[in-house]
Design a protein around this motif. Structure first.
Motif, PDB file in Angstrom:
ATOM      1  N   UNK A  16      -7.381  18.093  -5.132  1.00  0.00           N
ATOM      2  CA  UNK A  16      -8.484  17.165  -4.952  1.00  0.00           C
ATOM      3  C   UNK A  16      -8.156  15.727  -5.280  1.00  0.00           C
ATOM      4  N   UNK A  17      -6.882  15.379  -5.419  1.00  0.00           N
ATOM      5  CA  UNK A  17      -6.495  14.020  -5.764  1.00  0.00           C
ATOM      6  C   UNK A  17      -6.942  13.052  -4.660  1.00  0.00           C
ATOM      7  N   UNK A  18      -7.474  11.903  -5.047  1.00  0.00           N
ATOM      8  CA  UNK A  18      -8.001  10.953  -4.059  1.00  0.00           C
ATOM      9  C   UNK A  18      -7.159   9.693  -3.961  1.00  0.00           C
ATOM     10  N   UNK A  19      -6.106   9.563  -4.777  1.00  0.00           N
ATOM     11  CA  UNK A  19      -5.214   8.410  -4.695  1.00  0.00           C
ATOM     12  C   UNK A  19      -3.785   8.886  -4.503  1.00  0.00           C
ATOM     13  N   UNK A  20      -2.965   8.018  -3.940  1.00  0.00           N
ATOM     14  CA  UNK A  20      -1.568   8.333  -3.692  1.00  0.00           C
ATOM     15  C   UNK A  20      -0.781   8.112  -4.978  1.00  0.00           C
ATOM     16  N   UNK A  21      -0.143   9.174  -5.474  1.00  0.00           N
ATOM     17  CA  UNK A  21       0.629   9.052  -6.708  1.00  0.00           C
ATOM     18  C   UNK A  21       2.002   9.688  -6.526  1.00  0.00           C
ATOM     19  N   UNK A  22       2.955   8.948  -5.947  1.00  0.00           N
ATOM     20  CA  UNK A  22       4.300   9.494  -5.781  1.00  0.00           C
ATOM     21  C   UNK A  22       4.972   9.722  -7.136  1.00  0.00           C
ATOM     22  N   UNK A  23       5.717  10.797  -7.245  1.00  0.00           N
ATOM     23  CA  UNK A  23       6.349  11.186  -8.504  1.00  0.00           C
ATOM     24  C   UNK A  23       7.491  10.235  -8.848  1.00  0.00           C
ATOM     25  N   UNK A  53      -7.627   4.473   2.951  1.00  0.00           N
ATOM     26  CA  UNK A  53      -7.463   3.095   2.503  1.00  0.00           C
ATOM     27  C   UNK A  53      -6.097   2.977   1.837  1.00  0.00           C
ATOM     28  N   UNK A  54      -5.617   1.760   1.677  1.00  0.00           N
ATOM     29  CA  UNK A  54      -4.321   1.536   1.043  1.00  0.00           C
ATOM     30  C   UNK A  54      -4.348   2.071  -0.382  1.00  0.00           C
ATOM     31  N   UNK A  55      -3.431   2.975  -0.688  1.00  0.00           N
ATOM     32  CA  UNK A  55      -3.394   3.590  -2.007  1.00  0.00           C
ATOM     33  C   UNK A  55      -4.152   4.891  -2.099  1.00  0.00           C
ATOM     34  N   UNK A  56      -4.830   5.303  -1.011  1.00  0.00           N
ATOM     35  CA  UNK A  56      -5.576   6.551  -1.013  1.00  0.00           C
ATOM     36  C   UNK A  56      -4.704   7.735  -0.635  1.00  0.00           C
ATOM     37  N   UNK A  70     -13.300  -1.907   1.166  1.00  0.00           N
ATOM     38  CA  UNK A  70     -12.889  -0.583   1.608  1.00  0.00           C
ATOM     39  C   UNK A  70     -14.043   0.417   1.500  1.00  0.00           C
ATOM     40  N   UNK A  71     -14.010   1.413   2.351  1.00  0.00           N
ATOM     41  CA  UNK A  71     -15.012   2.472   2.307  1.00  0.00           C
ATOM     42  C   UNK A  71     -14.682   3.441   1.189  1.00  0.00           C
ATOM     43  N   UNK A  72     -15.682   3.809   0.428  1.00  0.00           N
ATOM     44  CA  UNK A  72     -15.488   4.757  -0.671  1.00  0.00           C
ATOM     45  C   UNK A  72     -15.597   6.182  -0.123  1.00  0.00           C
ATOM     46  N   UNK A  73     -14.557   7.008  -0.305  1.00  0.00           N
ATOM     47  CA  UNK A  73     -14.624   8.376   0.221  1.00  0.00           C
ATOM     48  C   UNK A  73     -15.551   9.286  -0.566  1.00  0.00           C
ATOM     49  N   UNK A 120      -3.471   0.756  -5.038  1.00  0.00           N
ATOM     50  CA  UNK A 120      -4.371  -0.100  -4.262  1.00  0.00           C
ATOM     51  C   UNK A 120      -3.928  -1.553  -4.331  1.00  0.00           C
ATOM     52  N   UNK A 121      -4.212  -2.347  -3.290  1.00  0.00           N
ATOM     53  CA  UNK A 121      -3.819  -3.760  -3.284  1.00  0.00           C
ATOM     54  C   UNK A 121      -4.348  -4.499  -4.508  1.00  0.00           C
ATOM     55  N   UNK A 122      -3.606  -5.531  -4.898  1.00  0.00           N
ATOM     56  CA  UNK A 122      -3.885  -6.261  -6.134  1.00  0.00           C
ATOM     57  C   UNK A 122      -5.258  -6.922  -6.146  1.00  0.00           C
ATOM     58  N   UNK A 123      -5.838  -7.171  -4.979  1.00  0.00           N
ATOM     59  CA  UNK A 123      -7.148  -7.818  -4.919  1.00  0.00           C
ATOM     60  C   UNK A 123      -8.294  -6.858  -5.229  1.00  0.00           C
ATOM     61  N   UNK A 124      -8.014  -5.575  -5.226  1.00  0.00           N
ATOM     62  CA  UNK A 124      -9.066  -4.567  -5.355  1.00  0.00           C
ATOM     63  C   UNK A 124      -9.418  -4.337  -6.822  1.00  0.00           C
ATOM     64  N   UNK A 125     -10.690  -4.477  -7.150  1.00  0.00           N
ATOM     65  CA  UNK A 125     -11.191  -4.128  -8.474  1.00  0.00           C
ATOM     66  C   UNK A 125     -11.356  -2.616  -8.570  1.00  0.00           C
ATOM     67  N   UNK A 126     -10.836  -2.049  -9.640  1.00  0.00           N
ATOM     68  CA  UNK A 126     -11.103  -0.641  -9.959  1.00  0.00           C
ATOM     69  C   UNK A 126     -11.924  -0.655 -11.243  1.00  0.00           C
ATOM     70  N   UNK A 127     -13.205  -0.387 -11.095  1.00  0.00           N
ATOM     71  CA  UNK A 127     -14.140  -0.577 -12.201  1.00  0.00           C
ATOM     72  C   UNK A 127     -14.101   0.624 -13.158  1.00  0.00           C
TER      73      UNK A 127
END
Length: 394
Positions: A123-130, A217-220, A302-305, A141-148
């Motif tokens: 169920x991971x929703x972000x891209x996390x390469x090992x 989205x970028x980083x998803x 970006x659209x929130x999944x 996610x791009x540097x402009x994106x706030x992750x609250x």
């Protein structure tokens, strides 16, 4: 009557720090802009993050082996560091001899928690390469994106209990990591919007998460990253779906997790508790990403999944979400990174996030490592859907 943490079991470190036969983790002061004194139900004077640095008798820089042996020793003495996390929510380690992903992995594993290996997470929703054992980028996610501010994985049934972040490369301007208390958040919301707490307790949250074949989205993440670890090249569509559904079944929640296939993916619907309890104290914690989803709708393109409603399918009033976000703003502190810092979060009671930064994307490299605890959070009410579970091994 409001519940509070007991002082006797949750006292802070003495100023001299905490000592092992090998070295001392010395408590040190942070600038007022980089720490916060927590409100109720935390004991009076409790700070977050609790800032620690290694200190030796001869003032020589300790080796990583010595640091790791010290962590293991402290954890063997009644889980000392875990207990401090349960009070402060977040620990900051500064001045550690950590320089890369593998050294960070060794330090994080020394705490003795159960690793959430990336090939086992569903169920991971972000891209996390090992990058190293149980280590991946915190968020691509791009540097402009706030992750609250949010608790990790509030939109799915299985969330980690402990999160480690390592500042491998830090931005000169921006890029701070927020820290806030989910215990304090629950306390404030119950005081100011008691009807919101009542509805969250009674109804829970209906969390609808969309996964698509391609990243949304970028980083998803992609559908294959979320549930497709058993998929092989050459599998036909029916086989792929069967393998994905077998992974979804690992949640082990029966009718409380359902799914519906679409033309380009699948939508999962989870009925989840937004209010949980801290295992060691049974104090309620607001385990949520609702303020983050509200903020994203306000400012991010970006659209929130993920879509979240009350558990009966009715929308959550915007005034509740707006106040939730404003209280979060009031009770959070932004951690200004120094290169080599390690932040450790008790994900049950502490929220994190990411501020945008100026400069290049590569100016900020924060790594993450996720772990399960010995116990899952407790249920706030007795309903079956409100029980917290860990995914089955698969």
């Amino acid at each position: 009557m409001a519940t509070t943490l007991k002082k006797g079991a949750t006292q802070a470190f003495e100023p001299a720090g905490i000592t092992s036969p090998l070295l001392t983790f010395e408590q040190f002061d942070l600038p007022s802009s980089n720490l916060r004194i927590l409100g109720p139900p935390h004991p009076e004077g409790t700070v977050t993050p609790l800032a620690l640095r290694p200190s030796t008798l001869d003032d020589d820089a300790p080796s990583l082996d010595t640091v790791i042996k010290t962590v293991k020793y402290l954890q063997s003495q009644g889980r000392i560091l875990t207990k401090k996390l349960a009070v402060h929510g977040t620990l900051l380690f500064r001045g550690l001899p950590i320089h890369d992903a593998n050294e960070f992995s060794r330090f994080a594993h020394a705490f003795g928690y159960k690793p959430r290996y990336l090939d086992e997470i569903i169920g991971i929703v972000v891209d996390r390469p090992l990058l190293a054992p149980n280590v991946a980028p915190a968020n691509e996610s791009p540097k402009e994106v706030l992750i609250y501010n949010h608790n990790e994985s509030p939109q799915v049934p299985h969330a980690p209990e402990y999160i480690f972040f390592y500042g491998h490369q830090v931005a000169k301007s921006g890029g701070e990591t927020p820290i806030s208390s989910s215990l304090e958040l629950f306390h404030r919301i119950r005081q100011e919007i008691p009807e919101f707490i009542e509805q969250l307790a009674e109804k829970g949250i209906l969390s609808k998460v969309t996964y698509k074949v391609d990243s949304q989205y970028a980083g998803g993440s992609t559908l294959k990253q979320a549930f497709g670890k058993e998929i092989q090249d050459g599998d036909d569509e029916a086989t792929k779906r069967a393998k994905i559904e077998a992974q979804i079944a690992r949640y082990g929640r029966g009718k409380y997790t359902t799914w519906e296939w679409t033309d380009d993916g699948v939508v999962l619907t989870h009925w989840l508790p937004a209010i949980r309890t801290q295992p060691s104290t049974n104090i309620p914690t607001l385990f949520t990403g609702l303020a983050a989803y509200y903020k994203y709708a306000q400012i991010n393109a970006r659209k929130n999944p993920t879509q979240q409603l009350f558990g009966d399918g009715t929308p959550i009033p915007e005034e509740y979400l707006a106040r939730l976000a404003s209280i979060t703003d009031e009770i959070r502190v932004l951690h200004k990174w120094q290169k080599g810092d390690v932040l450790v979060y008790d994900n049950i009671i502490a929220q994190h996030g990411r501020q945008p930064w100026q400069g290049e994307q590569s100016d900020r490299v924060i790594m993450a490592s996720l772990f399960d605890g010995e116990q899952v959070p407790g249920a706030y009410i007795a309903e079956d859907w409100a029980q917290v579970v860990q995914a089955l091994d698969g």
